[in-house]
Design a protein around this motif. Structure first.
Motif, PDB file in Angstrom:
ATOM      1  N   THR A 160       5.485  10.310   1.261  1.00  0.00           N
ATOM      2  CA  THR A 160       4.969   9.135   0.577  1.00  0.00           C
ATOM      3  C   THR A 160       5.583   7.901   1.213  1.00  0.00           C
ATOM      4  O   THR A 160       6.807   7.782   1.296  1.00  0.00           O
ATOM      5  N   LEU A 161       4.719   6.999   1.657  1.00  0.00           N
ATOM      6  CA  LEU A 161       5.144   5.845   2.451  1.00  0.00           C
ATOM      7  C   LEU A 161       4.661   4.561   1.790  1.00  0.00           C
ATOM      8  O   LEU A 161       3.507   4.460   1.362  1.00  0.00           O
ATOM      9  N   LEU A 162       5.552   3.575   1.695  1.00  0.00           N
ATOM     10  CA  LEU A 162       5.192   2.243   1.211  1.00  0.00           C
ATOM     11  C   LEU A 162       5.013   1.333   2.428  1.00  0.00           C
ATOM     12  O   LEU A 162       5.935   1.169   3.217  1.00  0.00           O
ATOM     13  N   VAL A 163       3.818   0.737   2.545  1.00  0.00           N
ATOM     14  CA  VAL A 163       3.535  -0.189   3.642  1.00  0.00           C
ATOM     15  C   VAL A 163       3.374  -1.588   3.056  1.00  0.00           C
ATOM     16  O   VAL A 163       2.494  -1.826   2.215  1.00  0.00           O
ATOM     17  N   VAL A 164       4.236  -2.502   3.472  1.00  0.00           N
ATOM     18  CA  VAL A 164       4.168  -3.898   3.015  1.00  0.00           C
ATOM     19  C   VAL A 164       3.381  -4.676   4.057  1.00  0.00           C
ATOM     20  O   VAL A 164       3.833  -4.866   5.194  1.00  0.00           O
ATOM     21  N   ILE A 165       2.186  -5.121   3.659  1.00  0.00           N
ATOM     22  CA  ILE A 165       1.249  -5.752   4.583  1.00  0.00           C
ATOM     23  C   ILE A 165       1.351  -7.272   4.480  1.00  0.00           C
ATOM     24  O   ILE A 165       1.209  -7.836   3.393  1.00  0.00           O
ATOM     25  N   PRO A 166       1.592  -7.962   5.600  1.00  0.00           N
ATOM     26  CA  PRO A 166       1.623  -9.436   5.583  1.00  0.00           C
ATOM     27  C   PRO A 166       0.239  -9.989   5.209  1.00  0.00           C
ATOM     28  O   PRO A 166      -0.765  -9.288   5.318  1.00  0.00           O
ATOM     29  N   PRO A 167       0.162 -11.255   4.787  1.00  0.00           N
ATOM     30  CA  PRO A 167      -1.118 -11.842   4.398  1.00  0.00           C
ATOM     31  C   PRO A 167      -2.115 -11.836   5.559  1.00  0.00           C
ATOM     32  O   PRO A 167      -1.816 -12.340   6.644  1.00  0.00           O
ATOM     33  N   LEU A 170       0.847  -1.192   0.000  1.00  0.00           N
ATOM     34  CA  LEU A 170       0.000   0.000   0.000  1.00  0.00           C
ATOM     35  C   LEU A 170       0.886   1.247   0.000  1.00  0.00           C
ATOM     36  O   LEU A 170       1.788   1.372   0.833  1.00  0.00           O
ATOM     37  N   VAL A 171       0.641   2.151  -0.942  1.00  0.00           N
ATOM     38  CA  VAL A 171       1.371   3.423  -1.006  1.00  0.00           C
ATOM     39  C   VAL A 171       0.474   4.519  -0.454  1.00  0.00           C
ATOM     40  O   VAL A 171      -0.631   4.751  -0.965  1.00  0.00           O
TER      41      VAL A 171
END
Length: 266
Positions: A208-215, A162-163
């Motif tokens: 601007t932030l990149l969020v890497v979301i686990p499953p 998610l950006v």
């Protein structure tokens, strides 16, 4: 002290009683105490002090330290923020003497934008400026302007990226170590590891932030809360936090295999 040009430097003592401002007379004496000259000097009323020094553009409660307020204070008085009138005045501590300070609180009004305004106390029917000298800064608090999923959608048992673009990020954020990213509302696969975040760009006006979301392990609405670890004076991290909601959409179940494939009719 006497300079080489014959000029005298005099330190005026602090006022212990009477008024906090006004004109006084001093004298130059010989070692024997004979008066050989006189001079006048003026004590200025100490400047008002405002705390905190900044509020959001929505306004907020501030404290003011004032000197030599009228005897009838706060009756007939109001606090102005620029040209806008503040809320009602609450006296927190009344001065014990003219040289002591009076502490009040009031609500700064909403502002049409950002910037610094003069805080002044006005009293009397003519509303002449009684005190000024304090300045209050209106700042824009952070807000989310965009949140976009990159690539595959967020679904159960499938992580996603998610950006998030934030307008007016807190000035206390210099890198990713100054941010907290918390997910709630939907449980995540523990074996997939923790949520990761990366700053893609940062300026005074935008983050601007990149969020890497686990499953996630189910569908539902996931709340992503982003907040600074430390806040500007007068604010808390919670007041500078922003949130967005990400919908985790469940897939329609699809039977791929069936075992046994046959069974008796009865």
């Amino acid at each position: 002290q006497v300079s080489s040009e014959g000029l005298y430097t005099v330190s005026c003592p602090p006022i212990a009683s009477g008024r906090a401002s006004g004109t006084s007379t001093g004298f130059l004496l010989t070692a024997a105490g004979v008066r050989i000259a006189a001079f006048t000097f003026r004590y200025e009323r100490p400047a008002s002090v405002v705390s905190p020094k900044a509020v959001s553009s929505q306004g907020g409660t501030v404290n003011l330290t004032l000197y030599e307020v009228p005897a009838t204070f706060p009756a007939g008085c109001k606090v102005l923020f620029g040209t806008r009138e503040g809320g009602s005045i609450t006296v927190q501590k009344r001065a014990a003497s003219n040289v002591a300070a009076t502490l009040i609180s009031t609500k700064a009004p909403q502002s049409n934008g950002t910037g610094t305004v003069t805080v002044s106390l006005q009293c009397g029917t003519a509303l002449a400026v009684w005190q000024r000298g304090a300045f209050l800064e209106y700042i824009e608090t952070p807000s989310i302007v965009d949140a976009t999923v990159q690539g595959e959608a967020c679904e159960p048992y499938q992580g996603c990226r998610l950006v998030v673009t934030i307008r007016s990020p807190s000035a206390t954020v210099a890198d990713i170590t100054h941010l907290s990213v918390v997910l709630s509302g939907v449980a995540l696969q523990e074996s997939a590891g923790a949520t990761r975040a990366q700053i893609l760009s940062l300026s005074r006006s935008s983050l601007t932030l990149l969020v890497v979301i686990p499953p996630p392990i189910s569908s539902g609405n996931m709340t992503i809360r982003i907040s600074p670890l430390t806040a500007l004076p007068g604010f808390t991290p919670a007041q500078l936090a922003v949130s967005t909601i990400l919908e985790i959409v469940g897939r329609t179940p699809l039977i791929r295999t069936l075992n046994p494939a046959e069974s008796l009719a009865t």
